[in-house]
Scaffold this active site. Sequence first.
Site, PDB file in Angstrom:
ATOM      1  N   CYS A   2     -11.203   8.865  -7.964  1.00  0.00           N
ATOM      2  CA  CYS A   2     -12.501   9.226  -8.018  1.00  0.00           C
ATOM      3  C   CYS A   2     -13.344   7.854  -7.450  1.00  0.00           C
ATOM      4  CB  CYS A   2     -13.318   9.804  -9.120  1.00  0.00           C
ATOM      5  SG  CYS A   2     -12.441  10.923 -10.129  1.00  0.00           S
ATOM      6  N   ARG A  27      -9.930   8.051  -2.327  1.00  0.00           N
ATOM      7  CA  ARG A  27      -9.697   7.783  -3.853  1.00  0.00           C
ATOM      8  C   ARG A  27      -9.556   9.178  -4.597  1.00  0.00           C
ATOM      9  NH1 ARG A  27     -11.129   2.600  -5.452  1.00  0.00           N
ATOM     10  NH2 ARG A  27     -11.594   3.523  -7.824  1.00  0.00           N
ATOM     11  N   TRP A  73     -11.024  13.323  -8.036  1.00  0.00           N
ATOM     12  CA  TRP A  73      -9.570  13.529  -8.024  1.00  0.00           C
ATOM     13  C   TRP A  73      -9.390  14.036  -9.697  1.00  0.00           C
ATOM     14  CZ3 TRP A  73      -5.362  12.205 -11.306  1.00  0.00           C
ATOM     15  CH2 TRP A  73      -4.047  12.344 -10.589  1.00  0.00           C
ATOM     16  N   ASN A  99     -15.943   7.614 -12.946  1.00  0.00           N
ATOM     17  CA  ASN A  99     -14.479   7.528 -12.425  1.00  0.00           C
ATOM     18  C   ASN A  99     -14.058   7.026 -13.720  1.00  0.00           C
ATOM     19  OD1 ASN A  99     -12.181   6.563 -11.012  1.00  0.00           O
ATOM     20  ND2 ASN A  99     -12.880   4.879 -10.527  1.00  0.00           N
ATOM     21  N   GLY A 100     -12.741   7.565 -14.274  1.00  0.00           N
ATOM     22  CA  GLY A 100     -12.069   7.065 -15.380  1.00  0.00           C
ATOM     23  C   GLY A 100     -12.095   8.130 -16.098  1.00  0.00           C
ATOM     24  N   GLU A 486      11.655   3.320   0.139  1.00  0.00           N
ATOM     25  CA  GLU A 486      10.268   3.370   0.733  1.00  0.00           C
ATOM     26  C   GLU A 486      10.129   4.574   1.810  1.00  0.00           C
ATOM     27  OE1 GLU A 486       7.492   2.469  -0.104  1.00  0.00           O
ATOM     28  OE2 GLU A 486       6.165   2.604   1.541  1.00  0.00           O
ATOM     29  N   LYS A 490       7.574   7.838   1.576  1.00  0.00           N
ATOM     30  CA  LYS A 490       6.547   8.108   2.808  1.00  0.00           C
ATOM     31  C   LYS A 490       6.735   9.369   3.102  1.00  0.00           C
ATOM     32  CE  LYS A 490       4.531   5.410   2.543  1.00  0.00           C
ATOM     33  NZ  LYS A 490       4.457   4.412   1.635  1.00  0.00           N
ATOM     34  N   GLU A 493       5.629  12.056   0.316  1.00  0.00           N
ATOM     35  CA  GLU A 493       4.287  12.169   0.206  1.00  0.00           C
ATOM     36  C   GLU A 493       3.222  12.759   1.064  1.00  0.00           C
ATOM     37  OE1 GLU A 493       2.321   8.321  -1.089  1.00  0.00           O
ATOM     38  OE2 GLU A 493       3.543   7.222   0.502  1.00  0.00           O
ATOM     39  N   HIS A 509      28.749   8.954  -5.871  1.00  0.00           N
ATOM     40  CA  HIS A 509      28.686   8.940  -7.131  1.00  0.00           C
ATOM     41  C   HIS A 509      27.772  10.405  -7.718  1.00  0.00           C
ATOM     42  CE1 HIS A 509      30.856   5.444  -8.147  1.00  0.00           C
ATOM     43  NE2 HIS A 509      30.133   5.030  -7.256  1.00  0.00           N
ATOM     44  N   LYS A 608      -5.593   7.383  -3.299  1.00  0.00           N
ATOM     45  CA  LYS A 608      -5.104   5.956  -2.979  1.00  0.00           C
ATOM     46  C   LYS A 608      -5.082   5.119  -4.262  1.00  0.00           C
ATOM     47  CE  LYS A 608      -4.334   2.896   0.301  1.00  0.00           C
ATOM     48  NZ  LYS A 608      -2.866   3.028   0.918  1.00  0.00           N
TER      49      LYS A 608
END
Length: 613
Positions: A2, A27, A73, A99-100, A486, A490, A493, A509, A608
């Site tokens: 947020c 955000r 968000w 925000n929180g 990574e 990428k 997402e 395995h 983010k």
Amino acid sequence: MCGIVGYIGDRKAYPILIKGLHRLEYRGYDSAGVALLNGNLNVYKCKGKVADLEAFVKDKNLDGNIGIAHTRWATHGEPSDINAHPHYSQSGDIVLIHNGIIENYASIKEELKKRKHKFKSETDTEVLCHLIENIKDNEGVSLAEAVRIALNQVVGAYAIAVLSKDSPDELIVAKKGSPLVIGVGSEKEFFIASDATPIVEYTKNVIYLEDEEIAELKRDGNIKIKTIKNKVKTPYIEELEMQLETLEKGGFPHFMLKEIYEQPRSIMDSLRGRLNPVKGVVKLGGIADYEQAIIKAKRIIIIGCGTSWHAGLVGEYLFEDLARIPVEVEYASEFRYRNPVIHEDDIVIAISQSGETADTLAAIELAKSKGATIIGICNVVGSSIPRATHAGSYTHAGPEIGVASTKAFTAQITVLTLMALQIAYEKGTLSRSKFHELASELYAIPEKVQAVLERNKEIEAIAKVFKKAHNFLYLGRGYTFPVALEGALKLKEISYIHAEGYPAAEMKHGPIALIDEEMPVVVIATQGASYEKVVSNIQEVKARKGKIIAVVTEGDTVVKSLADYVIEVPEVDEHLAPLVAVIPLQLLSYHIAVMRGCNVDQPRNLAKSVTVE
Ligand code: AGP
């Protein structure tokens, strides 16, 4: 997650707020809203992005020199018009953005319901707004005092901004656990935001509010700060170093692509002033006071989340290999809840781009409470993590706006490499000649990254072939195993393709069962100690008809003869391989996502800065 933004002064608030929301949209972007005070308290909010809010308010009254705005968000309550912020109090005279997470909102809500409060949304934020009004009315106190009393009753994290119809000349803000920056303008005006990006074009003078502080921002330019325990604080104004141009796309279609292309510069910025390849000197000033503690450490614990955790894995290889210090790499979210054994002589390295990740912050607090020394590696200057650590080094990558981390990853690895080199050399576990060799190779990395970027067209062509794939496997070994993780992160997402990263030898395995002619397998097969082993792993994939896309060192002939597609990268010492090998994987994901019509800068469900656990 947020983003919050606010303004009080003589200018029209709306244009400042909407521009600020665009800057903070990384955000969270599932709904947005704005409140403007102009005699009336007008709130406009809707589900969707900031652009949807702009369309929604087109024919509305947008007057007012004081206002607050929010991009969300979702945590409590699905993304919807009603759950969007700002939220009204019971009477409609107070509005609040947040925000929180207010953890005890349910019990407060029950209490307020008994007092005939009616709630429109499912959010914790609306409850806080009602609570403030309830206190203000029942106790006959000012808005700021009602906010203070209310915040003493809530459990959780917050950055809030509050406006009241009865107090048309003030904006009240407070924070705990979520970030909040106050910009102090020259014209008796204040800007507030979750980070400095909406503020920098108006003023470079900022105050970073501390946890449990409340600020009363007045239209006449006065500011009062106190804690929620009523202790008066003196505002401390700092100067921002951020440049406005770094917040624009600069001609690129997406922030992510711009940030991928910035890497030669961002890696160099992370090295500048710290590495002198001619004299063979590495000095990270930020950790100077703790150098001996790190040298003597019996153990280093690296904590982080997502991409920062992947960088931490590279750090593990570097510190163990070069400085001979045992390293454990932990997901901050697991570390904080699993009663870890932490000794007073442990060094904890916390890695975070945003410097706000809630799990990483909580893990830091836990390790600190057990007496460990905490070193931060963060990108956002002045954010919460660098302020919570004993010492640290900034990555200097510049603002990273694309939700998928790219230049922050390579900057984190650059700083970890510098740290490992410095400690190894001072400890005597690295010879002068090897130190020199690695230092000058590190200095040459930006131009080698540039050379990889020049292969963009080849990578785009490979992306075209695989854009419709449903699954991808990424394999690497040694220093390139974290790069495989990574690369897979990428891709998933931003393109929503299922992808897994594995150490190449682990394939037999289990994951080898997935391989058939439909399965693209990205193998990082650059020169290094395990090269031959990786070649064998490629043979195993080939035998099962998997499609191989290999990242190889320039001039490689062996893998070239086996792989379906190859991407060459310049030769580098194995210790530095992640810095060049990750670039083609970033570009591959980017192009696949664009070809699939995905929103690469703001992928679905992500934010983010993950300020909730
Ligand atoms: C990376 O592409 C992700 N968006 C995410 O995994 C990120 O790295 C993670 O949330 C950690 O963030 P931080 O570095 O800001 O702490």
